[in-house]
Design an enzyme around this catalytic site. Sequence first.
Site, PDB file in Angstrom:
ATOM      1  CG  ASP A  31      -2.139  -0.834   1.174  1.00  0.00           C
ATOM      2  OD1 ASP A  31      -2.295  -1.569   0.185  1.00  0.00           O
ATOM      3  OD2 ASP A  31      -2.933  -0.806   2.139  1.00  0.00           O
ATOM      4  CB  CYS A  66      -3.102  -6.801  -1.049  1.00  0.00           C
ATOM      5  SG  CYS A  66      -3.081  -5.341  -0.017  1.00  0.00           S
ATOM      6  CG  ASP A 296       0.474  -4.286  -2.444  1.00  0.00           C
ATOM      7  OD1 ASP A 296       0.534  -3.073  -2.125  1.00  0.00           O
ATOM      8  OD2 ASP A 296       0.005  -5.160  -1.682  1.00  0.00           O
TER       9      ASP A 296
END
Length: 495
Positions: A31, A66, A296
């Site tokens: 993140d 994710c 990600d």
Amino acid sequence: MLTAGILFHTFIMLMANTMAHPNFVLIITDDQDLLLDGLVPMKNTLKLIANEGKTFQNAFVNTPICCPSRSTILTGKYAHNTGVTNNTVSGNCSSKYWQEQHEPSSIAALLKNSSGYLNFYAGKYLNRYGFDDVGGTKHIPKGYDWWIGLKGNSRYYNYTLSVNGTAVSHNADYLTDVLAAHSLDFLENRAPDKPFFMTIAPPAPHAPFTPAKRHENAFPGTKALRTPSFNETPSDKHWLVGMTPTTLPANVTILDGIQQGRLESLLAVDELVKGIITKLKDSDVLDNTYIIFTSDNGFHIGQFTQPWDKRQPYETDIRIPFLISGPKIPKRTLTKYPVSAVDIAPTILDLADVNIPSSMDGKSFKSQLFSSAEIPTNDFIFVEYWGEGAPKTIDARCPWKGDDELSECSLDQWCKCQDSRNNTYSCIIELTQSQQMKFCEFEDEQAFRETYDLMIDPYELKNLAYELSEDVVRRYQDIVRKFKTCQGRNCYTLE
Ligand SMILES: *[C@@H]1O[C@H](CO)[C@@H](O)[C@H](O)[C@H]1NC(C)=O
Ligand SMILES: *[C@@H]1O[C@H](CO)[C@@H](O)[C@H](O)[C@H]1NC(C)=O
Ligand SMILES: *[C@@H]1O[C@H](CO)[C@@H](O)[C@H](O)[C@H]1NC(C)=O
Ligand SMILES: *[C@@H]1O[C@H](CO)[C@@H](O)[C@H](O)[C@H]1NC(C)=O
Ligand SMILES: *[C@@H]1O[C@H](CO)[C@@H](O)[C@H](O)[C@H]1NC(C)=O
Ligand SMILES: *[C@@H]1O[C@H](CO)[C@@H](O)[C@H](O)[C@H]1NC(C)=O
Ligand SMILES: *[C@@H]1O[C@H](CO)[C@@H](O)[C@H](O)[C@H]1NC(C)=O
């Protein structure tokens, strides 16, 4: 004589092998945004990777969540081809299907199969990894020699690792530091005659945004970035973003605290990077090692009155840091050449001189790495997302309690939900030298569209979708439709 000849031949082969096969260190944070100062705390990383190599300024994920995004990075395939559409087993996250269908052709498995790479993984893998219904922590994905896989989603304390298939629990050890120690252990004790591929996936700066003790309050008074889109009324955005409240409360201490925690949690990652690069240098392998630093997906905090999350097609969520250094990559270079997560696997294989399977959707950008000139571009980035409905994630005190079309609605986010089933969309970004247009279409009752001219409106304040001519809309829709079903090499030429 014959023996000597064979030995000499073997020696030459070994030499050629060592020279032809570089090592790789791939660092994937969780993140980490590019646009909300996500790289600001990373002083060592910027010095040791960006200043020693190339920064891709137009780097994107193909899905801002994710598990699907990580699955894309590991395989070089879009989510519609991995079948991984969300973070649950039913969405194929670390599912048996994934294990059987995709793990045998991950970057690691292919490098090993073709060139005998020694493969190391440490950190968060896929959100459902390690749970009993998908084989528990005994499961080691194909291709890895040295496996330190985190069970479940990112945490900082109180977690379980699969250490080569054996569950090891930690309570008080800060995860990023444990991953750093395992990485150094590998570099110290690996078989020195084999090329290696390391993936290190620290939890930072994912929720709960916990810095290491030594970094607590390293950035006192930090505030969530007041971008021009912060607290901007979402009057021309799709349904979910337009949900109430459409103004942030006066007291946004919680948002400021999240930004502070995120930046502080990244300091341990920055130390990890420094430790690894120092070790590579001390072991005399830095010159033959490509180092890639990325994330990600991105993140938003307060943009268009959304509390905090990813899962949206906006720049904050889909743009990621992308730094790479290594043999022959010119130092301190920036490029606007567009790359996305799906391109990472084919590029690594290409750099290792390994055949890129025709089933990979991404394109190698190897040739872009070695030039210091700006290369003209004309390319599309594709982004797809499947909205979630999860009544369990709706706070009972919110008015939408029990609605199975919504998810992630919490009281400390003022009951503004972060996801809904109809937050399902596909986008393309057309990047040429003279324009950067983003076109998105939602699969909701309105078939809602959003279009931004990123060249003049980088904060996406004005949705142009309903001002475009029908021809332009049709052209974009046609390209989106082709991307949504493309597979392998036919993802290359879509116009
Ligand atoms: C996983 O994806 C495949 C291919 O998209 C699909 O056939 C399968 O049903 C999915 N598995 C689950 C558990 O959803
Ligand atoms: C592994 O290599 C062999 C021979 O080089 C090849 O036939 C096989 O398809 C490869 N497997 C994968 C998963 O690429
Ligand atoms: C994991 O397994 C590899 C290969 O067998 C071994 O060399 C290494 O020491 C093991 N690592 C740990 C941390 O146990
Ligand atoms: C970890 O778990 C222990 C024991 O259950 C608990 O005392 C401690 O507060 C937890 N630490 C964190 C950071 O959650
Ligand atoms: C703002 O909200 C926080 C909790 O999020 C609270 O601790 C703080 O006292 C509030 N500040 C003011 C000025 O009301
Ligand atoms: C995840 O995807 C699967 C397959 O499409 C779907 O059945 C499930 O409802 C999704 N999970 C959530 C939380 O939306
Ligand atoms: C999206 O889903 C929500 C929840 O079911 C619904 O209230 C809303 O009308 C839908 N919006 C659109 C544009 O489909």
